[in-house]
Design an enzyme around this catalytic site. Structure first.
Site, PDB file in Angstrom:
ATOM      1  N   ARG A  55     -49.767 -19.151 -87.187  1.00 22.08           N
ATOM      2  CA  ARG A  55     -49.732 -17.802 -86.593  1.00 22.08           C
ATOM      3  C   ARG A  55     -50.096 -17.864 -85.108  1.00 22.08           C
ATOM      4  O   ARG A  55     -49.695 -17.007 -84.320  1.00 22.08           O
ATOM      5  CB  ARG A  55     -50.650 -16.849 -87.371  1.00 22.08           C
ATOM      6  CG  ARG A  55     -50.714 -15.450 -86.798  1.00 22.08           C
ATOM      7  CD  ARG A  55     -51.158 -14.374 -87.816  1.00 22.08           C
ATOM      8  NE  ARG A  55     -52.242 -14.800 -88.661  1.00 22.08           N
ATOM      9  CZ  ARG A  55     -53.529 -14.894 -88.304  1.00 22.08           C
ATOM     10  NH1 ARG A  55     -53.902 -14.579 -87.079  1.00 22.08           N
ATOM     11  NH2 ARG A  55     -54.449 -15.304 -89.158  1.00 22.08           N
ATOM     12  N   TYR A 108     -32.631   1.731 -79.536  1.00 20.66           N
ATOM     13  CA  TYR A 108     -32.676   1.352 -80.943  1.00 20.66           C
ATOM     14  C   TYR A 108     -33.498   2.388 -81.714  1.00 20.66           C
ATOM     15  O   TYR A 108     -34.629   2.709 -81.307  1.00 20.66           O
ATOM     16  CB  TYR A 108     -33.281  -0.048 -81.069  1.00 20.66           C
ATOM     17  CG  TYR A 108     -33.206  -0.570 -82.480  1.00 20.66           C
ATOM     18  CD1 TYR A 108     -31.993  -0.941 -83.044  1.00 20.66           C
ATOM     19  CD2 TYR A 108     -34.348  -0.663 -83.256  1.00 20.66           C
ATOM     20  CE1 TYR A 108     -31.923  -1.396 -84.341  1.00 20.66           C
ATOM     21  CE2 TYR A 108     -34.284  -1.126 -84.550  1.00 20.66           C
ATOM     22  CZ  TYR A 108     -33.059  -1.493 -85.091  1.00 20.66           C
ATOM     23  OH  TYR A 108     -32.987  -1.938 -86.376  1.00 20.66           O
ATOM     24  N   ASP A 180     -35.052  -4.095 -73.083  1.00 22.26           N
ATOM     25  CA  ASP A 180     -34.495  -4.650 -74.317  1.00 22.26           C
ATOM     26  C   ASP A 180     -33.088  -5.118 -73.982  1.00 22.26           C
ATOM     27  O   ASP A 180     -32.185  -4.317 -73.749  1.00 22.26           O
ATOM     28  CB  ASP A 180     -34.491  -3.585 -75.415  1.00 22.26           C
ATOM     29  CG  ASP A 180     -34.007  -4.130 -76.765  1.00 22.26           C
ATOM     30  OD1 ASP A 180     -33.168  -5.059 -76.758  1.00 22.26           O
ATOM     31  OD2 ASP A 180     -34.456  -3.622 -77.803  1.00 22.26           O
ATOM     32  N   LYS A 205     -29.885 -10.882 -83.666  1.00 20.79           N
ATOM     33  CA  LYS A 205     -28.517 -10.515 -83.300  1.00 20.79           C
ATOM     34  C   LYS A 205     -27.788 -11.707 -82.667  1.00 20.79           C
ATOM     35  O   LYS A 205     -27.597 -12.704 -83.309  1.00 20.79           O
ATOM     36  CB  LYS A 205     -28.561  -9.284 -82.389  1.00 20.79           C
ATOM     37  CG  LYS A 205     -29.503  -8.166 -82.892  1.00 20.79           C
ATOM     38  CD  LYS A 205     -29.060  -7.532 -84.187  1.00 20.79           C
ATOM     39  CE  LYS A 205     -30.095  -6.582 -84.783  1.00 20.79           C
ATOM     40  NZ  LYS A 205     -30.599  -5.559 -83.877  1.00 20.79           N
TER      41      LYS A 205
HETATM   42  C1  LIG Z   1     -31.710  -4.745 -83.885  1.00 19.77           C
HETATM   43  C2  LIG Z   1     -32.324  -4.288 -82.639  1.00 19.77           C
HETATM   44  C3  LIG Z   1     -33.709  -4.158 -82.543  1.00 19.77           C
HETATM   45  C4  LIG Z   1     -34.629  -4.438 -83.699  1.00 19.77           C
HETATM   46  O1  LIG Z   1     -34.584  -5.793 -84.034  1.00 19.77           O
HETATM   47  P1  LIG Z   1     -34.916  -6.362 -85.511  1.00 19.77           P
HETATM   48  O2  LIG Z   1     -34.808  -7.824 -85.333  1.00 19.77           O
HETATM   49  O3  LIG Z   1     -33.917  -5.763 -86.455  1.00 19.77           O
HETATM   50  O4  LIG Z   1     -36.312  -5.890 -85.832  1.00 19.77           O
HETATM   51  C5  LIG Z   1     -34.231  -3.760 -81.328  1.00 19.77           C
HETATM   52  N1  LIG Z   1     -33.434  -3.481 -80.271  1.00 19.77           N
HETATM   53  C6  LIG Z   1     -32.098  -3.576 -80.340  1.00 19.77           C
HETATM   54  C7  LIG Z   1     -31.273  -3.262 -79.135  1.00 19.77           C
HETATM   55  C8  LIG Z   1     -31.489  -3.978 -81.527  1.00 19.77           C
HETATM   56  O5  LIG Z   1     -30.154  -4.067 -81.595  1.00 19.77           O
END
Ligand SMILES: *Cc1c(COP(=O)(O)O)cnc(C)c1O
Length: 395
Positions: A55, A108, A180, A205
């Site tokens: 961790r 998101y 992000d 992603k």
């Molecule tokens: C999917 C996504 C998230 C969240 O990510 P997870 O890995 O599903 O927790 C945050 N921001 C964007 C732009 C996303 O596409």
């Protein structure tokens, strides 16, 4: 080294005789130590502490972090169990009761819901603004604003925000900017070079690219990332599993090559959709018709594989596509090799997730109509992708 090389070689272990060429998966949770090597409190964790407990840090996770930092042009990176864990961890670390978070009006959905529901319960003021309008952002900043959080492109409707303009506005007000950059990936955009303080990715992603691992990351300067590690990973506990990190490291190897193909295929699909009579509006940052195409040209070296479109009679079209598509999958998520398509009704997110009222709600609807179709264009032959959409929309 350039991105395609960094994705394969950044931070690779020493090339010792007999050492593995492919990074090993170290699944161990604890590591041999001795009474003088490391303190038991996370407060004693030094920058050069040996591996101790997974961790806190793990060799497979550390390689992923170093490779991500290299690709982003950041001093340091920190892995998380998911993109949500990364974002929630950063928000909790940087905000306190009485401080203000200025959030993108579209982002998101889970991030908006976490900010507006959970952070608000802990006494953080949260408001949202259209981040594609720098003057509106400047006007929405308050003396207590500590963090401005943007997404570019913004999920799900692919609005863009000008990172360097917003970094200047945030910094002039004594706030930080977090970006992000999940949809752009470091292949398209390097927000740190444009002035951002923090870069966030859902590694689930494009970084992973195969839809088989959850992960997240935050990138930034070394000392703030070390402080974030202590509070948001060691104490909140959302550490990435070494197996997920290993799968994402494998995915990262092909990220630069995949992004080139995602972009090529997206252009072909976006042009097909733009000419289709059933479709009202198509948004892809690489189209000249995108309202923020000028920003895209300035800050995106790759226009990515995400497209959104709106259509009349969108609910029926969504049902038809879900039933008839044979190559595209009607499913959420994005950035994997297979093409994905999903419909998001405006009402669901405007009220349920983003809590937009008045002019902001009207602006969302003006962009999407009653709903938005979000497409993650994959790596199939683009002619097959176009033919599949054509047959599913016919009649
Ligand atoms: C999917 C996504 C998230 C969240 O990510 P997870 O890995 O599903 O927790 C945050 N921001 C964007 C732009 C996303 O596409």
């Amino acid at each position: 080294m350039r991105p395609a090389t960094l994705a394969l070689h950044a931070a690779e272990p020493a090339r010792a005789l007999g050492a593995p060429v492919t990074p090993p998966l170290v699944a161990a949770t604890s590591f041999y130590t001795d009474p003088d090597a490391i303190g038991f409190s996370a407060n004693d964790l030094g920058a050069d502490a040996p591996m101790f407990y997974t961790r806190w840090g793990n060799p497979t996770v550390a390689l992923l972090e170093q490779r991500l930092a290299a690709l982003e042009g950041a001093e340091a990176a920190l892995g998380f169990a998911s993109g949500m864990a990364a974002t929630a961890g950063l928000f909790l670390h940087r905000l306190a009761p009485g401080s203000h978070l200025l959030l993108s009006d579209v982002c998101y959905a889970g991030v908006a819901e976490f900010a507006l529901e959970t952070l608000a319960r802990y006494g953080v003021a949260v408001s949202s603004v259209d981040m594609s309008d720098p003057a509106a952002v400047a006007a929405a900043i308050r003396p207590e604003t500590r963090l401005v959080h943007i997404e570019t492109p913004a999920n799900p409707i692919l609005k863009l925000a000008d990172i360097s303009a917003l970094a200047a506005i945030a910094h002039a007000a004594g706030a930080e900017l977090s970006v992000d950059s999940t949809m752009a990936t470091p292949i398209a955009t390097q927000p740190i070079a444009l002035g951002a303080d923090w870069v966030i990715h859902s590694l689930t992603k494009y970084a992973c690219g195969h839809g088989d691992a959850l992960g997240g990351a935050v990138m930034g300067r070394a000392a703030p990332i070390a402080a974030l590690r202590k509070e948001a990973v060691i104490h909140l506990g959302g550490a990435i599993s070494p197996f997920a990190a290993w799968l994402i490291l494998r995915g990262l190897e092909t990220l630069p090559a995949r992004m080139a193909l995602h972009e090529r295929n997206a252009r072909i699909v976006a042009e097909f959709l733009s000419a289709h009579p059933r479709i009202r509006r198509v948004y892809w940052p690489g189209l000249e018709s995108h309202p923020h195409h000028a920003v895209a040209k300035r800050q995106m070296a790759n226009f990515s594989g995400m497209i959104s479109f709106s259509a009349d009679d969108d609910k029926n079209l969504a049902r038809r596509l879900a039933e008839r598509l044979k190559i595209w999958s009607y499913a959420v998520s994005l950035g994997k090799a297979q093409s994905l398509l999903f419909h998001i009704p405006a009402d669901d997110v405007v009220h349920g997730s983003f809590r937009l009222e008045g002019a902001a709600a009207a602006a969302y609807r003006d962009w999407t109509g009653d709903g938005t179709f979000r497409l993650s264009v994959g790596l199939e032959d683009p002619a097959d992708l176009v033919e599949d959409l054509e047959q599913a929309m016919k009649g």
